[in-house]
Design a protein around this motif. Structure first.
Motif, short mmCIF file in Angstrom:
data_model
loop_
_atom_site.label_atom_id
_atom_site.label_comp_id
_atom_site.label_asym_id
_atom_site.label_seq_id
_atom_site.Cartn_x
_atom_site.Cartn_y
_atom_site.Cartn_z
N LEU A 28 0.83 -1.21 0.00
CA LEU A 28 0.00 0.00 0.00
C LEU A 28 0.86 1.25 0.00
O LEU A 28 0.61 2.19 -0.76
CB LEU A 28 -0.93 -0.01 1.22
CG LEU A 28 -1.78 1.24 1.44
CD1 LEU A 28 -2.76 1.44 0.30
CD2 LEU A 28 -2.50 1.15 2.77
N THR A 31 2.58 1.62 -3.42
CA THR A 31 1.62 2.04 -4.45
C THR A 31 1.30 3.51 -4.32
O THR A 31 1.28 4.25 -5.31
CB THR A 31 0.33 1.20 -4.35
OG1 THR A 31 0.67 -0.17 -4.56
CG2 THR A 31 -0.69 1.64 -5.38
N ARG A 32 1.06 3.96 -3.10
CA ARG A 32 0.75 5.37 -2.88
C ARG A 32 1.93 6.25 -3.31
O ARG A 32 1.76 7.27 -3.97
CB ARG A 32 0.42 5.62 -1.42
CG ARG A 32 -0.01 7.04 -1.15
CD ARG A 32 -0.54 7.16 0.27
NE ARG A 32 -1.15 8.46 0.49
CZ ARG A 32 -0.51 9.49 1.02
NH1 ARG A 32 0.74 9.37 1.40
NH2 ARG A 32 -1.13 10.63 1.18
N ARG A 33 3.14 5.83 -2.96
CA ARG A 33 4.33 6.59 -3.33
C ARG A 33 4.50 6.63 -4.85
O ARG A 33 4.77 7.68 -5.43
CB ARG A 33 5.56 5.97 -2.68
CG ARG A 33 6.84 6.75 -2.95
CD ARG A 33 8.06 6.02 -2.48
NE ARG A 33 8.17 4.78 -3.24
CZ ARG A 33 8.67 3.66 -2.76
NH1 ARG A 33 9.09 3.58 -1.53
NH2 ARG A 33 8.75 2.58 -3.51
N ARG A 36 1.90 8.94 -6.44
CA ARG A 36 2.21 10.36 -6.20
C ARG A 36 3.36 10.81 -7.09
O ARG A 36 3.36 11.92 -7.61
CB ARG A 36 2.54 10.59 -4.74
CG ARG A 36 1.30 10.45 -3.85
CD ARG A 36 1.57 10.79 -2.45
NE ARG A 36 1.54 12.26 -2.39
CZ ARG A 36 2.03 12.95 -1.39
NH1 ARG A 36 2.58 12.33 -0.38
NH2 ARG A 36 1.97 14.26 -1.39
N THR A 42 -4.07 9.68 -5.41
CA THR A 42 -3.93 8.49 -4.57
C THR A 42 -5.19 8.20 -3.79
O THR A 42 -5.18 7.38 -2.89
CB THR A 42 -2.76 8.68 -3.58
OG1 THR A 42 -3.02 9.84 -2.79
CG2 THR A 42 -1.46 8.82 -4.31
N ARG A 45 -6.89 11.02 1.30
CA ARG A 45 -5.77 10.82 2.22
C ARG A 45 -6.21 10.06 3.47
O ARG A 45 -5.47 9.25 4.01
CB ARG A 45 -5.18 12.17 2.60
CG ARG A 45 -3.95 12.06 3.47
CD ARG A 45 -3.35 13.40 3.72
NE ARG A 45 -2.75 13.86 2.46
CZ ARG A 45 -2.43 15.11 2.20
NH1 ARG A 45 -2.65 16.04 3.08
NH2 ARG A 45 -1.90 15.44 1.06
N PHE A 48 -5.96 6.17 3.28
CA PHE A 48 -4.62 5.63 3.49
C PHE A 48 -4.26 5.64 4.98
O PHE A 48 -3.89 4.61 5.54
CB PHE A 48 -3.59 6.45 2.70
CG PHE A 48 -2.17 6.07 2.99
CD1 PHE A 48 -1.62 4.94 2.44
CD2 PHE A 48 -1.38 6.85 3.84
CE1 PHE A 48 -0.31 4.58 2.71
CE2 PHE A 48 -0.08 6.51 4.11
CZ PHE A 48 0.47 5.37 3.55
N LEU A 78 -5.82 -0.17 -0.61
CA LEU A 78 -5.02 -0.36 -1.81
C LEU A 78 -5.90 -0.31 -3.06
O LEU A 78 -5.56 0.34 -4.05
CB LEU A 78 -4.28 -1.70 -1.74
CG LEU A 78 -3.34 -2.05 -2.87
CD1 LEU A 78 -2.20 -1.05 -2.94
CD2 LEU A 78 -2.79 -3.44 -2.67
N ALA A 81 -6.89 3.32 -3.72
CA ALA A 81 -5.81 4.11 -4.32
C ALA A 81 -5.66 3.78 -5.80
O ALA A 81 -5.53 4.67 -6.64
CB ALA A 81 -4.49 3.85 -3.59
N ARG A 82 -5.71 2.51 -6.13
CA ARG A 82 -5.57 2.12 -7.53
C ARG A 82 -6.80 2.53 -8.34
O ARG A 82 -6.68 2.90 -9.49
CB ARG A 82 -5.34 0.62 -7.64
CG ARG A 82 -3.97 0.23 -7.20
CD ARG A 82 -3.72 -1.20 -7.46
NE ARG A 82 -2.33 -1.52 -7.17
CZ ARG A 82 -1.84 -2.72 -7.26
NH1 ARG A 82 -2.60 -3.73 -7.62
NH2 ARG A 82 -0.57 -2.94 -6.99
#
Length: 99
Positions: A28, A31-33, A36, A42, A45, A48, A78, A81-82
Motif C-alpha cells: 500500500l 503504491t501510494r508513493r 504520487r 492516490t 488521504r 490511506f 489499496l 488508491a488504484r
C-alpha cells in the motif's frame, strides 16, 4: 495434542498472518508513493492513514492475533488508491501528436 503444541501452532499462524498484513501494508505504501510520483491521485488521504492506523491501533473488530480484518482494511485502501488512479487516467484530455 499437547498444550504446548497448540500454543506453538497458534503462534506460528499468528506470525504468518502478521507477516501477510505487513506485506500488504508495504505494498500500500509503495503504491501510494508510486502514484504520487507519477502525478496521479492516490484517493482520499484519510483512507490511506485510516488503514495504517487500523493496523497499528489495538482496537479492532477481531482480536489482534487474528489480522484478517486488518488485511481486509489494507486491501480496501489499496484498491481505493488504484481505483482513483484508474479513474484519473480516463479523464485526461487526448494529446495531439500531429503538432
Amino acid at each position: 495434542m499437547d498444550t504446548t503444541t497448540v500454543i506453538v501452532v497458534a503462534v506460528l499462524l499468528a506470525a504468518l498472518v502478521l507477516a501477510a498484513a505487513l506485506a500488504v501494508l508495504v505494498r500500500l505504501v509503495r503504491t501510494r508513493r508510486d502514484l504520487r510520483r507519477a502525478g496521479l491521485p492516490t484517493g482520499p488521504r484519510w483512507v490511506f492513514w485510516g488503514a495504517v492506523l487500523y493496523l497499528v491501533l489495538p482496537a479492532d473488530l477481531l482480536p489482534d492475533p487474528v489480522y484478517l480484518d486488518d488485511i481486509g482494511v489494507l486491501l480496501l485502501a489499496l484498491r481505493s488508491a488504484r481505483g482513483s488512479a484508474d479513474g484519473r487516467r480516463g479523464t485526461l484530455p487526448p494529446r495531439d501528436y500531429t503538432a
